[in-house]
Enzyme design. Structure first.
Site, PDB file in Angstrom:
ATOM      1  N   TYR A  35       0.818  -1.214   0.000  1.00  0.00           N
ATOM      2  CA  TYR A  35       0.000   0.000   0.000  1.00  0.00           C
ATOM      3  C   TYR A  35       0.855   1.269   0.000  1.00  0.00           C
ATOM      4  CZ  TYR A  35      -3.606   3.412   1.090  1.00  0.00           C
ATOM      5  OH  TYR A  35      -4.446   4.495   1.039  1.00  0.00           O
ATOM      6  N   HIS A 155      -6.604   8.807   7.603  1.00  0.00           N
ATOM      7  CA  HIS A 155      -6.222   8.268   6.297  1.00  0.00           C
ATOM      8  C   HIS A 155      -4.985   8.924   5.691  1.00  0.00           C
ATOM      9  CE1 HIS A 155      -6.894   7.388   1.907  1.00  0.00           C
ATOM     10  NE2 HIS A 155      -7.235   6.210   2.414  1.00  0.00           N
ATOM     11  N   ASP A 345      13.396  15.501 -15.436  1.00  0.00           N
ATOM     12  CA  ASP A 345      14.401  15.655 -16.491  1.00  0.00           C
ATOM     13  C   ASP A 345      15.427  16.741 -16.204  1.00  0.00           C
ATOM     14  OD1 ASP A 345      12.996  17.972 -16.945  1.00  0.00           O
ATOM     15  OD2 ASP A 345      12.097  17.317 -18.826  1.00  0.00           O
ATOM     16  N   ALA A 627      49.172  -7.010 -36.196  1.00  0.00           N
ATOM     17  CA  ALA A 627      47.756  -7.345 -36.069  1.00  0.00           C
ATOM     18  C   ALA A 627      47.148  -7.766 -37.394  1.00  0.00           C
ATOM     19  CB  ALA A 627      46.993  -6.159 -35.491  1.00  0.00           C
ATOM     20  N   HIS A 630      44.562  -5.327 -43.166  1.00  0.00           N
ATOM     21  CA  HIS A 630      43.174  -5.542 -43.557  1.00  0.00           C
ATOM     22  C   HIS A 630      42.635  -4.215 -44.078  1.00  0.00           C
ATOM     23  CE1 HIS A 630      43.356  -4.246 -39.360  1.00  0.00           C
ATOM     24  NE2 HIS A 630      42.158  -3.699 -39.524  1.00  0.00           N
ATOM     25  N   GLU A 639      37.256   3.554 -37.978  1.00  0.00           N
ATOM     26  CA  GLU A 639      37.912   3.016 -36.788  1.00  0.00           C
ATOM     27  C   GLU A 639      38.999   3.963 -36.292  1.00  0.00           C
ATOM     28  OE1 GLU A 639      39.276  -1.443 -35.698  1.00  0.00           O
ATOM     29  OE2 GLU A 639      40.305  -0.559 -37.419  1.00  0.00           O
TER      30      GLU A 639
END
EC number: 4.2.1.110
Length: 900
Positions: A35, A155, A345, A627, A630, A639
């Site tokens: 409650y 209440h 916010d 590495a 590529h 990248e």
């Protein structure tokens, strides 16, 4: 075609604040009922990281267990997210509670009402007890309980200062005075603490009015009224509607805000069931929200005319119905139990939350928490967002998990035997954040807010490796981030940050100039974000994961740093280094090489676009290891490598300088490559191929056009070993700096932009100063008695050599269709990327000192310049359409005149 990592056009006005994300967390499950829930600051001198008090009504067979759930985030470096229950008391049918430091010893005491009865049809005639539980100042159970007073049907209550400020007072209101009696008014009672509240005497009781069926009591503390009120105001929501009571120093006063839901024949409930006061700007009572009526289904808001006095009592209020959630049941009740106002916010204006108990049968709309946000102050229009879909009988707002200004939400399921029982009653918190973490198999998805629209700073540590703690940070516009000078580093993923030292101002963006290298170390005690905010990875020093050089992989163990409030599935994750030869993509390569990979973190925006910001993974390579060359022919991304540790000091990126077809990646001739060494805490610039204005070149399969490239660790004897460690940031394609760098010919600022010579008689203008997207941009002829030339903000776009032109009054950007079309008309808009437009302009200066604005170069198009049409505007005789034309047109030069 080319996405960008900047969060918004650079000179667009500050975006409206967006709601934060919410990380749900179970505080207590398996409850027998539910409650009431309350945020409970244990000490009176701090409201940060409060505990939670929660309970249900209980039954005749089972007293209610009043429990304080101890906040795990109240202590630093806490690794548990468990809220430990401390039993305070066992009571018969408790209803409402609040708190205050009654004894003035620095600890908040609990004020609670019990002996209500099982329902409004079963009111205990000699019940309605109001008591207080004394806080012992330590986490001890069974707090000493003392009686304040009685009134059957009690209440709701709130603590405050209503007629005096030297001691605690309690406003307490029964909902009814006897079983099933909905017509007899109940007293509005003020209890005042005695000189010695620990004595056995009851508190002074004063009746200050009567009301019918009051379901909610709220207060507006005098401290929040900007000096308007001497004492706290009392807001009552009941059958009489919403009204305000206050003491003016001589007598009690009443102001009726509104009568609420109108009475209907056969329905015993009208008026209001809950109300809260919302701040708007400098007005602490900008609106009043209301749930109607008793356990009703209607959400309303009261507003006052523009120009009205601040506050509640000097204004005339008008009721507006916002929503009706489904039909009422056969007992004339619905699913709404409470409304609460709070600045969710962080924009300085309150939102309001609606607690929905649930429905039978279950209904998404009528279960959980809705957040209403004011989006149009002039017309008092609200948007609506679902925050939770778990039954919510009551809501408590506070910052439960940090020392910041964020507002978290706690709820308890509504589950009252014989009335409505939600399945699986629980207490939950929803922690305000700019970052959500979710496990994706062996990787983590990090969903982030748009930095330009958040008002809260969010930091989330996630990995400790190679002597650095990696922390994902979201900074709102113009926000400060404290760092450790000359030790901490930053890798910007979106937006801009800057700092100043004795050498001047330093700016960092997602990429430095192509084929360049730049330090990530911050040479100041703090940095600041730009007007678009920033998302970045902060590298903080760590004493846990060692210091370079790293001689073995045993020294490179990675530690999970995710905070306690993220899901357990994320906190339980391990982040091992995996030998690259064992990765499925290796295909037999890298055998016996000291080359390892650690995956990985996806960073996406947490809006409907789910747009990718970056994928982040880590690599390490021993001395002499390549590495592997590529060129990303199968995946499209840009990248950037950010080096944490360069083992030999000679490792870095190599790329082929010959055509792709003339380079053998399996047996590379290093004489056909160039090297850029990337030292400790440095990042390299773009290695992909770009157009002159910085847009990435695309292959036929829409992948980013890369030369063959690879990270090569420094050569030498690997005994002793010295590993390179770097972080790869894989971005969607984005614009970067021009190649070669153009001369800077324009200082950002506010200008009137005149066509041709500064004494010419036409100037750049937005038709009728209209902020609507798509409004034509014109060259307005100067006429006697006509308006002054319009002002434009010309701004440099960080991370590029391009500029944007924004209307000073409306913020509309001068935009053209993209890909470009010759002779197209130019328009103003606020969302160019969403509308297939570009707002970017390259700027050059001719021999006369005049400026030309050119669109970025694009395939299959020559240069296109901002110019004017030879045809007059059809609707305005004094206007000429502004267009883009080719370089054969002479009329493409502009003059800038500084404007206010």
């Amino acid at each position: 075609m080319y996405s960008k990592v900047f969060l918004k056009p650079h000179c667009e006005p500050e975006q409206p604040a967006a709601l934060p994300l919410f990380q749900p967390q179970l505080v207590q499950g398996g409850r027998p009922d539910g409650y009431w829930v309350e945020a409970f600051p244990f000490r009176s001198d701090s409201s940060k990281c409060p505990n939670i008090i929660g309970y249900g009504l209980g039954t005749y067979d089972m007293k209610s267990d009043i429990q304080m759930l101890v906040n795990p985030y109240a202590t630093t470096n806490n690794q548990s997210s468990s809220w430990t229950p401390v039993p305070l008391a066992k009571l018969d049918f408790p209803v409402a509670m609040h708190y205050a430091d009654i004894t003035k010893n620095g600890f908040n005491d609990v004020i609670i009402t019990d002996q209500y009865g099982s329902s409004m049809d079963d009111i205990w005639a000699y019940g309605g007890r109001v008591s207080w539980l004394e806080n012992p100042g330590e986490l001890r159970d069974n707090w000493t309980m003392r009686t304040i007073g009685h009134s059957p049907g009690m209440h709701r209550l709130k603590a405050g200062h209503f007629t005096r400020t030297d001691r605690v007072q309690v406003v307490a209101v029964p909902i009814v005075v006897a079983s099933s009696d909905l017509t007899t008014p109940a007293d509005v009672i003020i209890f005042t603490a005695p000189d010695d509240p620990r004595s056995e005497q009851l508190w002074q009781r004063d009746v200050v009015g009567t009301r019918h069926l009051v379901h909610e009591v709220a207060i507006v503390p005098a401290a929040e009224t900007d000096g308007e009120m001497r004492f706290d105001q009392i807001i009552l929501a009941g059958r009489d509607g919403v009204d305000c009571l206050w003491y003016d120093g001589a007598r009690w006063q009443r102001h009726l805000v509104g009568t609420g839901l109108p009475e209907e024949r056969g329905d015993p409930y009208w008026g209001a069931g809950s109300a809260a006061v919302g701040r708007v700007g400098d007005d602490y009572a900008g609106y009043i929200c209301s749930a109607e009526a008793f356990h009703g289904n209607t959400v309303s808001v009261y507003t006052k005319p523009a120009g009205s006095p601040t506050g509640i009592v000097r204004a005339e209020w008008t009721r507006h119905v916002l929503d009706v959630f489904g039909p009422l049941n056969g007992k004339h009740t619905g699913s709404i139990h409470q409304v609460v106002c709070a600045d969710i916010d962080g924009d300085g204006e309150d939102e309001f939350l609606v607690a929905m108990m649930g429905a039978d049968p279950p209904d998404f709309q009528r279960t959980g928490v809705w957040c209403y946000k004011l989006v149009d102050r002039t017309n008092m229009k609200f948007s609506k967002t679902k925050v939770s879909s778990v039954s919510a009988g009551r809501i408590a707002t506070a910052n439960f998990h940090s020392q910041g200004s964020e507002v978290d939400i706690a709820t308890i399921s509504y589950s009252v035997p014989g009335y409505f029982e939600s399945p699986n009653p629980s207490i939950n918190v929803f922690l305000s954040t700019g970052i959500l973490a979710e496990r994706l198999d062996e990787e983590v998805m990090l969903r982030v807010v748009r930095a330009g629209s958040t008002r809260f700073k969010t930091e989330m540590e996630f990995l400790d490796v190679a002597g650095k703690k990696l922390t994902l940070v979201v900074l709102p516009p113009f926000a400060r981030l404290d760092v450790e000078r000359n030790v901490s580093g930053v890798k910007v993923m979106a937006g801009t940050v800057c700092w100043a030292d004795e050498n001047g101002k330093h700016e960092r963006v997602p990429a430095t100039r192509p084929f360049g290298c730049e330090s990530m170390i911050v040479s100041a005690d703090y940095l600041e974000s730009g007007e678009e905010g920033a998302i970045l990875v902060l590298y903080k020093p760590s004493s846990t994961s060692g210091r370079p050089p790293f001689r073995s992989m045993d020294e490179l163990v990675a530690h999970n740093l995710f905070p306690a409030y993220v899901p357990d599935s994320v906190r339980a994750m391990k982040f091992p280094w995996v030998r690259c030869a064992d990765r499925p993509w290796a295909h037999g390569r890298f055998k016996d090489l000291d080359f390892f990979n650690l995956i990985g973190f996806h960073v996406n925006f947490a809006d409907d676009s789910a747009a990718v910001l970056a994928h982040v993974q880590l690599w390490t390579a021993g001395i002499g290891v390549s590495a592997g060359f590529h060129n990303h022919v199968e995946a499209s991304f840009c990248e950037i490598h950010a080096c944490i540790a360069n083992g030999t000091g000679r490792g870095g990126m190599r790329w082929a300088t010959v055509p792709d077809a003339n380079f053998n990646p399996d047996s590379p001739n290093l004489e056909d490559t160039e090297l850029i060494v990337v030292p400790d805490m440095h990042e390299h610039g773009p290695l992909w191929r770009t157009r002159p204005d910085g847009h990435p070149l695309l292959r036929m399969n829409d992948t980013i056009d890369y030369p063959w490239h690879a990270w090569l660790a420094g050569a030498g004897n690997p005994s002793p070993q010295a590993f390179d460690v770097w972080v790869a940031f894989e971005f969607p394609g984005f614009e970067t700096f021009s190649t070669p760098p153009p001369p800077r010919v324009l200082e950002p600022g506010r200008y009137a932009i005149r066509f041709g010579d500064p004494h010419q008689t036409a100037s750049l203008a937005l038709q009728k100063n209209d902020a609507t997207d798509g409004t034509p941009v014109l060259a307005l002829l100067d006429l006697d008695g006509g308006p002054s030339p319009q002002a434009w903000n010309i701004s440099h776009v960080p991370g590029t050599d391009m500029y944007e032109i924004a209307h000073a009054k409306t913020g509309s950007l001068v935009c053209a269709r993209w890909p470009p079309v010759k002779n197209q008309r130019v328009a103003g808009t606020h969302s160019p990327a969403a509308m297939g437009l570009t707002s970017r302009w390259a700027v050059t200066k001719n021999t006369k000192g005049q400026i030309t604005f050119r669109l970025p170069e694009a395939p299959d198009h020559g240069p296109l310049f901002l110019s004017v049409s030879a045809i007059r505007h059809q609707q305005e005789a004094d206007a000429i359409p502004v267009i883009v034309q080719g370089d054969s047109i002479e009329l493409s030069a502009w003059s800038l005149v500084p404007a206010n």
